[in-house]
Enzyme design. Structure first.
Site, PDB file in Angstrom:
ATOM      1  N   CYS A   2       8.854  -7.069   9.915  1.00 49.32           N
ATOM      2  CA  CYS A   2       9.816  -8.713  10.576  1.00 49.32           C
ATOM      3  C   CYS A   2      11.544  -8.745   9.834  1.00 49.32           C
ATOM      4  CB  CYS A   2       9.269  -9.244  11.488  1.00 49.32           C
ATOM      5  SG  CYS A   2       8.645  -9.161  12.323  1.00 49.32           S
ATOM      6  N   ARG A  28      12.567  -3.335   7.638  1.00 54.09           N
ATOM      7  CA  ARG A  28      11.380  -4.487   7.664  1.00 54.09           C
ATOM      8  C   ARG A  28      11.277  -4.777   8.947  1.00 54.09           C
ATOM      9  NH1 ARG A  28      11.610  -7.815   3.994  1.00 54.09           N
ATOM     10  NH2 ARG A  28      10.554  -9.322   4.636  1.00 54.09           N
ATOM     11  N   TRP A  73       8.721  -5.877  14.044  1.00 57.20           N
ATOM     12  CA  TRP A  73       7.669  -5.059  13.100  1.00 57.20           C
ATOM     13  C   TRP A  73       6.028  -5.915  14.038  1.00 57.20           C
ATOM     14  CZ3 TRP A  73       2.427  -4.992  11.123  1.00 57.20           C
ATOM     15  CH2 TRP A  73       2.261  -3.967  11.083  1.00 57.20           C
ATOM     16  N   ASN A  99       8.927 -14.647  10.938  1.00 59.10           N
ATOM     17  CA  ASN A  99       8.072 -13.654  10.634  1.00 59.10           C
ATOM     18  C   ASN A  99       7.057 -14.136   9.709  1.00 59.10           C
ATOM     19  OD1 ASN A  99       7.771 -11.533   8.881  1.00 59.10           O
ATOM     20  ND2 ASN A  99       9.229 -11.279   7.704  1.00 59.10           N
ATOM     21  N   GLY A 100       5.741 -13.608  10.346  1.00 50.92           N
ATOM     22  CA  GLY A 100       4.650 -14.364   9.943  1.00 50.92           C
ATOM     23  C   GLY A 100       3.759 -13.831  11.375  1.00 50.92           C
ATOM     24  N   GLU A 480      -0.851  10.068  -4.183  1.00 49.35           N
ATOM     25  CA  GLU A 480       0.309   9.725  -3.857  1.00 49.35           C
ATOM     26  C   GLU A 480       1.509  10.292  -2.291  1.00 49.35           C
ATOM     27  OE1 GLU A 480       1.854   7.903  -3.328  1.00 49.35           O
ATOM     28  OE2 GLU A 480       4.276   7.978  -3.315  1.00 49.35           O
ATOM     29  N   LYS A 484       2.814  10.385   0.872  1.00 55.19           N
ATOM     30  CA  LYS A 484       4.426  10.514   0.936  1.00 55.19           C
ATOM     31  C   LYS A 484       4.427  11.787   2.550  1.00 55.19           C
ATOM     32  CE  LYS A 484       5.977   8.431  -0.313  1.00 55.19           C
ATOM     33  NZ  LYS A 484       5.807   7.154  -1.704  1.00 55.19           N
ATOM     34  N   GLU A 487       2.832   9.846   5.810  1.00 63.26           N
ATOM     35  CA  GLU A 487       3.844   8.789   6.888  1.00 63.26           C
ATOM     36  C   GLU A 487       5.479   9.271   6.860  1.00 63.26           C
ATOM     37  OE1 GLU A 487       5.317   5.079   3.136  1.00 63.26           O
ATOM     38  OE2 GLU A 487       5.405   6.828   1.808  1.00 63.26           O
ATOM     39  N   HIS A 503     -17.252  19.596  -3.241  1.00 63.51           N
ATOM     40  CA  HIS A 503     -19.176  18.919  -3.331  1.00 63.51           C
ATOM     41  C   HIS A 503     -18.812  18.471  -1.717  1.00 63.51           C
ATOM     42  CE1 HIS A 503     -19.603  18.552  -7.441  1.00 63.51           C
ATOM     43  NE2 HIS A 503     -18.986  18.039  -7.895  1.00 63.51           N
ATOM     44  N   LYS A 597       8.567  -1.444   5.785  1.00 68.03           N
ATOM     45  CA  LYS A 597       8.651  -1.688   4.978  1.00 68.03           C
ATOM     46  C   LYS A 597       8.723  -2.429   3.487  1.00 68.03           C
ATOM     47  CE  LYS A 597      11.020   0.200   0.511  1.00 68.03           C
ATOM     48  NZ  LYS A 597      10.112   1.068   0.134  1.00 68.03           N
TER      49      LYS A 597
HETATM   50  O1  M6R Z   1       6.719  -3.455  -1.463  1.00 69.06           O
HETATM   51  P1  M6R Z   1       5.318  -3.205  -2.143  1.00 69.06           P
HETATM   52  O2  M6R Z   1       5.417  -1.777  -3.436  1.00 69.06           O
HETATM   53  O3  M6R Z   1       4.140  -3.840  -2.945  1.00 69.06           O
HETATM   54  O4  M6R Z   1       4.723  -2.263  -1.573  1.00 69.06           O
HETATM   55  C1  M6R Z   1       3.365  -1.248  -1.018  1.00 69.06           C
HETATM   56  C2  M6R Z   1       3.014  -0.413   0.237  1.00 69.06           C
HETATM   57  O5  M6R Z   1       2.871  -1.117   1.416  1.00 69.06           O
HETATM   58  C3  M6R Z   1       3.547   0.672  -0.527  1.00 69.06           C
HETATM   59  O6  M6R Z   1       4.320   1.064  -1.251  1.00 69.06           O
HETATM   60  C4  M6R Z   1       4.189   1.526   1.189  1.00 69.06           C
HETATM   61  O7  M6R Z   1       3.133   2.170   0.916  1.00 69.06           O
HETATM   62  C5  M6R Z   1       5.457   2.925   0.969  1.00 69.06           C
HETATM   63  N1  M6R Z   1       5.465   3.268   2.492  1.00 69.06           N
HETATM   64  C6  M6R Z   1       4.485   4.198   0.429  1.00 69.06           C
HETATM   65  O8  M6R Z   1       5.845   4.846   0.364  1.00 69.06           O
END
Ligand code: M6R
Length: 602
Positions: A2, A28, A73, A99-100, A480, A484, A487, A503, A597
């Protein structure tokens, strides 16, 4: 999670100002949007589902100097026009953005309904304007009513409210970010006697970077009241004034723009030509102090979420291989279960790009309640995590706006490597390695290389699954890589430690399944090649990301030999590949579905 944007000041086009500001916050949340503005003694609201980027700011032409806006969001209630913010009171005089999560909203809603309030949405937020309205029956003071309402809300929140009969903007914060941008007047809009042209109240600094770089931070448990000429900060509970300093931040508007790039994600990937070097540019004495703190700590714990958690896992290898030092790693959301092991002599290292992630903040609070010290490795200037930690190290990546974290990760890895080298008594060696790596990244990200990865993405973009393997620090990079690809492209991707495949997961490999092997010229290189051959023997289409070609590879994506910094260079072609997988599947990589984000709810 948000985005909030408010404006109060001498401008007469506040509606337009907040719509433009909100566009900078779309990363956001992009389920729905809404704007409320005050003109001619009444509050008007316009909201809808969809993206704020599709809205024309010129359509908000009412003359007004006070407006608030929100991009959502969804948490409570589906994505509908009625659930979009702002929400209003029964008399439509009060509008609120939030927000929250209001944890006790069911109780509050029941009480308010019993007092005759009616609700039109399924959101927890809607109770807030009604609570304020109820409070105004006993106090005619709008700010006092907002304060009283905030004291009744349980949970983390950032709230901004306006009232038709008040010339004030009132905002309060408890756990969710709110930052004030202060604009001094020297241009077309007449400043007040105080010299202030107006105040911007937003969830994040990039939202108002095109207006000002002068900020004031609202802390948890605080509220602010502004008439556009001055601003008053106070403690929500006691009402006592909380004087604030004005801080000039370093980020520039240019850093926050995508320039000639089609998407922020690609721009931020390319930023890594310089951002790794900026991460390395740390104060040696401070790095040595932190290394000493790790050496002397009785238990060092590393936590983060998502990509930042993968940086922590890579750091576990850095500390072990380079400095023979043991650390404990956990996802921030799991950390509280390990509180038994925390002592005042323990050290928690938290990693976060945004510096606002709720699970990370909770982990910090767990550590602090055990008396442990907290070091934060963050990107966002002035974030809650940076300010609540005992020490904070900035990775200096500049604003990262794409939901997919890219340059923040390589900055986090660089800082961890520096600390590992410092722990081993070889800080200068580590610095040299990282600066050479930065130069190699600059060479790597050339148009031909990008084109090659684009072609590869187009070749595999129709596949159902992609598997990624790695050993040592390439194992967290395999995890990681999966994040990527998942998402932004929505392809099923999974990362494994290379040795784990036989395994179980190897049963998933079919003829032509893309399998990416992340490899370096290190002690596990031979084992990694063997793992790739195991996959190839089952029909896997092997894409090797490695400094050296191997017969095991069907495709070879060359990366420079970066020794202990191999994780940093190996993840970069994956970021580019994920970007083009999204684009070739017609997805917008900057706005992946269901994501936001900054994850400020647990
Ligand atoms: O702002 P942060 O680094 O704390 O965010 C952590 C995760 O939400 C963030 O890395 C998320 O996994 C990304 N979308 C990955 O690309």
């Amino acid at each position: 999670m948000c985005g909030i944007f408010g404006y109060i000041g001498s401008r007469k086009d506040a509606g337009k100002v907040v719509v433009e500001g909100l566009k900078n916050l779309e990363y956001r949340g992009y389920d729905s949007w809404g704007v409320a503005w005050k003109s001619n003694g009444s509050v008007s609201v316009r909201k809808d589902i969809g993206k704020i980027s599709d809205v024309r700011s010129e359509d908000f032409s009412d003359e007004c100097s006070l407006a608030i806006a929100h991009t959502r969001w969804a948490t409570h209630g589906g994505v509908t026009k009625l659930n979009a913010h702002p929400h209003t009171s029964c008399d439509k005089q009060i509008a609120v953005i939030h927000n929250g999560i209001v944890e006790n909203y069911e109780d509050l809603r029941r009480d308010l309904a019993a007092k005759g309030h009616t609700f039109v949405s399924q959101t927890d937020t809607e109770i807030i304007p009604h609570l304020i309205e109820e409070e105004m029956k006993t106090t005619k003071d709008f700010a006092a009513a907002v304060r009283a309402a905030c004291l009744k809300i349980h949970g983390r929140f950032a709230v901004v409210a306006i009232h038709a009969a008040s010339a004030m903007l009132v905002a309060a914060r408890n756990g969710s970010p709110l930052i004030v941008g202060v604009k001094r007047g020297k241009g077309e809009h007449a400043p007040a006697l105080s010299g202030v042209e107006g105040y911007f109240i937003a969830s994040d600094i990039p939202a108002f970077l095109d207006q000002t770089r002068t900020v004031q931070y609202l802390d948890d448990g605080e509220m602010l009241v502004s008439d556009g000429k001055s601003i008053f900060f106070s403690d929500i509970r006691t009402g006592e004034e909380r004087p604030k300093r004005e801080i000039e931040i370093q980020w520039t508007q240019q850093q926050a723009e995508k320039g000639a790039f089609e998407h922020y994600m690609l721009k931020e990937i390319m930023d890594q030509k310089e951002s790794v070097a900026r991460a390395v540019n740390q104060d040696d004495a401070q790095i040595m102090t932190l290394a000493k703190a790790i050496r002397e700590a009785q238990g060092t714990f590393l936590v983060g979420c998502g990509t930042a958690a993968k940086a922590c896992l890579a750091a576990e290898y850095f500390f072990s291989v380079i400095a023979e030092t043991h650390v404990n790693v956990a996802p921030a959301s799991e950390f509280k279960l390990f509180h038994h092991f925390l002592k005042p002599e323990s050290l928690l290292i938290v990693v976060s790009q945004s510096g606002e992630t709720a699970d990370v903040l909770e982990a910090m609070r767990v550590a602090k309640s055990a008396g442990s010290k907290v070091l934060a490795i963050v990107n966002n200037e002035g974030s809650t995590i940076a300010r609540e930690a005992d020490y904070a190290l900035r990775i200096n990546a500049g604003p990262e706006r794409a939901v997919a974290s890219t340059k923040a990760l390589t900055g986090q890895l660089a800082v961890f490597l520096l600390i590992a080298y410092a722990l081993a008594g070889k800080l200068q060696e580590g610095k040299t390695l990282l600066l050479e790596t930065s130069a190699a990244i600059n060479d790597l990200l050339n148009p031909r290389y990008i084109e090659r990865l684009k072609t590869l993405a187009e070749k595999i973009s129709a596949k159902r699954d992609i598997f990624i393997i790695g050993k040592s620090w390439n194992y967290p990079m395999a995890l990681e890589s999966a994040i990527k690809i998942q998402e932004v492209s929505y392809i099923h991707a999974e990362g494994f430690a290379g040795g784990e495949l036989k395994h179980g997961p190897i049963a998933l490999i079919e003829e032509g399944t893309p399998c990416i092997a992340l490899i370096g010229k290190d002690e596990v290189e031979g084992d990694s090649i063997s793992n790739a051959i195991e996959l190839k023997s089952r029909g896997g289409y092997i894409i090797g990301i490695s400094p050296e070609r191997s017969d095991a590879f069907d495709e070879w994506i060359r990366v420079p030999d970066a020794t202990a910094a191999q994780a940093i260079v190996n993840i970069i072609p994956i970021q580019v590949l994920a970007y083009f997988l999204a684009v070739s599947r017609g997805k917008n990589p900057d706005m992946p579905r269901n994501l936001a984000k900054s994850v400020t709810v647990k």
